[in-house]
Design a protein around this motif. Structure first.
Motif, mmCIF file in Angstrom:
data_model
loop_
_atom_site.group_PDB
_atom_site.id
_atom_site.type_symbol
_atom_site.label_atom_id
_atom_site.label_comp_id
_atom_site.label_asym_id
_atom_site.label_seq_id
_atom_site.Cartn_x
_atom_site.Cartn_y
_atom_site.Cartn_z
ATOM 1 N N TYR A 1 0.840 -1.197 0.000
ATOM 2 C CA TYR A 1 0.000 0.000 0.000
ATOM 3 C C TYR A 1 0.880 1.254 0.000
ATOM 4 O O TYR A 1 1.957 1.263 0.595
ATOM 5 C CB TYR A 1 -0.925 0.007 1.223
ATOM 6 N N ILE B 1 -9.822 6.696 1.198
ATOM 7 C CA ILE B 1 -10.732 5.866 1.979
ATOM 8 C C ILE B 1 -11.032 4.538 1.283
ATOM 9 O O ILE B 1 -11.289 3.530 1.947
ATOM 10 C CB ILE B 1 -12.043 6.624 2.274
ATOM 11 N N TYR C 1 -8.376 2.307 2.235
ATOM 12 C CA TYR C 1 -8.532 2.023 3.663
ATOM 13 C C TYR C 1 -9.531 0.883 3.858
ATOM 14 O O TYR C 1 -9.309 -0.030 4.663
ATOM 15 C CB TYR C 1 -9.002 3.280 4.402
ATOM 16 N N THR D 1 -8.516 -2.717 5.653
ATOM 17 C CA THR D 1 -9.067 -3.103 6.963
ATOM 18 C C THR D 1 -10.340 -3.945 6.875
ATOM 19 O O THR D 1 -10.764 -4.527 7.864
ATOM 20 C CB THR D 1 -9.398 -1.845 7.784
ATOM 21 N N ILE E 1 -16.056 3.805 8.741
ATOM 22 C CA ILE E 1 -14.862 4.662 8.751
ATOM 23 C C ILE E 1 -15.256 6.121 8.924
ATOM 24 O O ILE E 1 -14.623 6.863 9.682
ATOM 25 C CB ILE E 1 -14.055 4.467 7.453
ATOM 26 N N CYS F 1 -6.568 10.459 10.784
ATOM 27 C CA CYS F 1 -6.881 10.799 9.402
ATOM 28 C C CYS F 1 -6.464 12.240 9.143
ATOM 29 O O CYS F 1 -6.178 13.003 10.068
ATOM 30 C CB CYS F 1 -8.369 10.612 9.112
ATOM 31 N N PHE G 1 -5.302 8.941 4.569
ATOM 32 C CA PHE G 1 -4.759 8.235 5.723
ATOM 33 C C PHE G 1 -3.285 7.912 5.464
ATOM 34 O O PHE G 1 -2.898 7.651 4.325
ATOM 35 C CB PHE G 1 -5.533 6.934 5.972
ATOM 36 N N ARG H 1 -0.264 5.340 6.006
ATOM 37 C CA ARG H 1 -0.141 3.898 6.227
ATOM 38 C C ARG H 1 0.430 3.562 7.595
ATOM 39 O O ARG H 1 -0.132 2.723 8.321
ATOM 40 C CB ARG H 1 0.745 3.283 5.130
ATOM 41 N N ILE I 1 -2.072 4.134 10.388
ATOM 42 C CA ILE I 1 -3.155 3.156 10.400
ATOM 43 C C ILE I 1 -2.664 1.812 10.914
ATOM 44 O O ILE I 1 -3.368 1.129 11.676
ATOM 45 C CB ILE I 1 -3.770 3.010 8.990
#
Length: 255
Positions: A186, A192, A195, A199, A206, A217, A229, A231, A234
């Motif tokens: 990634y 998003i 994202y 996930t 989200i 964010c 976001f 990486r 997150i």
């Protein structure tokens, strides 16, 4: 409005996306389709093709309009775009309008969804966040869900009477099997959509977390409307979360 059981299929299809067939409950639709096709599979397939073609034509009648927003951002000094680029966008959208297509903007989509009604506060928060971050894809998806609800019910009845596994119109995205990505695959900063892929959480979940500041964010892009976001942030957030139990994992996947 009242509908008769003898209404031509084309009329019912035309009224459905406009909300003029909202009282056609499933039992009425089943009786209608039986009367229309007499249970003949050839006629059922013809009806299904007509419905799918109508859905595709309806979707093709819209496009995402960006000219007004970009023009405003340029005037405010928040977007670097020369006059020729703006003119190209204007000409392209004008051409689409001349073809009979309607330009969709965030305010229109939000207001339309609000008129249909929010499912609950969680849904309202998700739609408001999508409007705030200018997530046109999510807003359009939610709007289409409501606008096409009746015609999808008609389609489901036809499919069930055919006795086949429900299919989707060819223009709808299919869930193709893909090789799982590693975290390293990634980009360092992503949107998003990635994202969700990383996930396996839904967009509305989200958006809820961004509003309650439960996840790290950032905002970028025109007027700070793009949600992005990092990486590493997150990964750290996911690692810090408590380990899910089996039941919690199953519940999340089902939702």
């Amino acid at each position: 409005m009242s509908m008769t059981i003898n209404m031509p299929l084309g009329d019912l299809i035309d009224k459905s996306p406009k909300g003029e067939a909202r009282f056609a409950h499933e039992e009425w639709l089943r009786t209608y389709v039986k009367r229309l096709t007499k249970g003949n599979k050839t006629k059922l397939k013809q009806a299904l093709n007509e419905v799918d073609e109508a859905i595709n034509q309806w979707r093709n009648g819209f496009f995402i309009s960006t000219y007004d927003e970009k023009l405003s951002a340029v005037r405010q000094g928040k977007l670097n775009m020369d006059s020729q680029e703006l003119e190209d966008i204007y000409n392209e959208e004008t051409y689409l309008q001349k073809e009979g297509k309607t330009g969709l903007v965030a305010d229109f989509l939000y207001d339309s969804i609000a008129q249909y009604g929010f499912i609950n506060e969680h849904h309202r928060d998700a739609i408001e966040s999508a409007w705030l971050f200018h997530d046109m894809e999510f807003l359009q998806q939610q709007w289409e869900y409501y606008a096409l609800a009746q015609i999808r019910s008609l389609r489901a009845v036809i499919v069930s009477m055919l006795g086949t596994v429900p299919t989707t119109p060819e223009t709808e995205p299919q869930n193709a099997k893909r090789e799982p990505k590693r975290i390293e695959d990634y980009p360092e900063v992503f949107d998003i959509t990635l994202y969700c892929e990383l996930t396996n959480y839904a967009k509305d979940t989200i958006y809820k977390w961004t509003r309650t500041r439960e996840i790290p964010c950032h905002r970028s892009g025109t007027n700070g409307r793009k949600l992005v976001f990092k990486r590493d942030e997150i990964v750290a957030w996911m690692t810090a979360r408590k380990q899910e139990t089996k039941d919690e994992f199953i519940k999340r996947m089902e939702s």
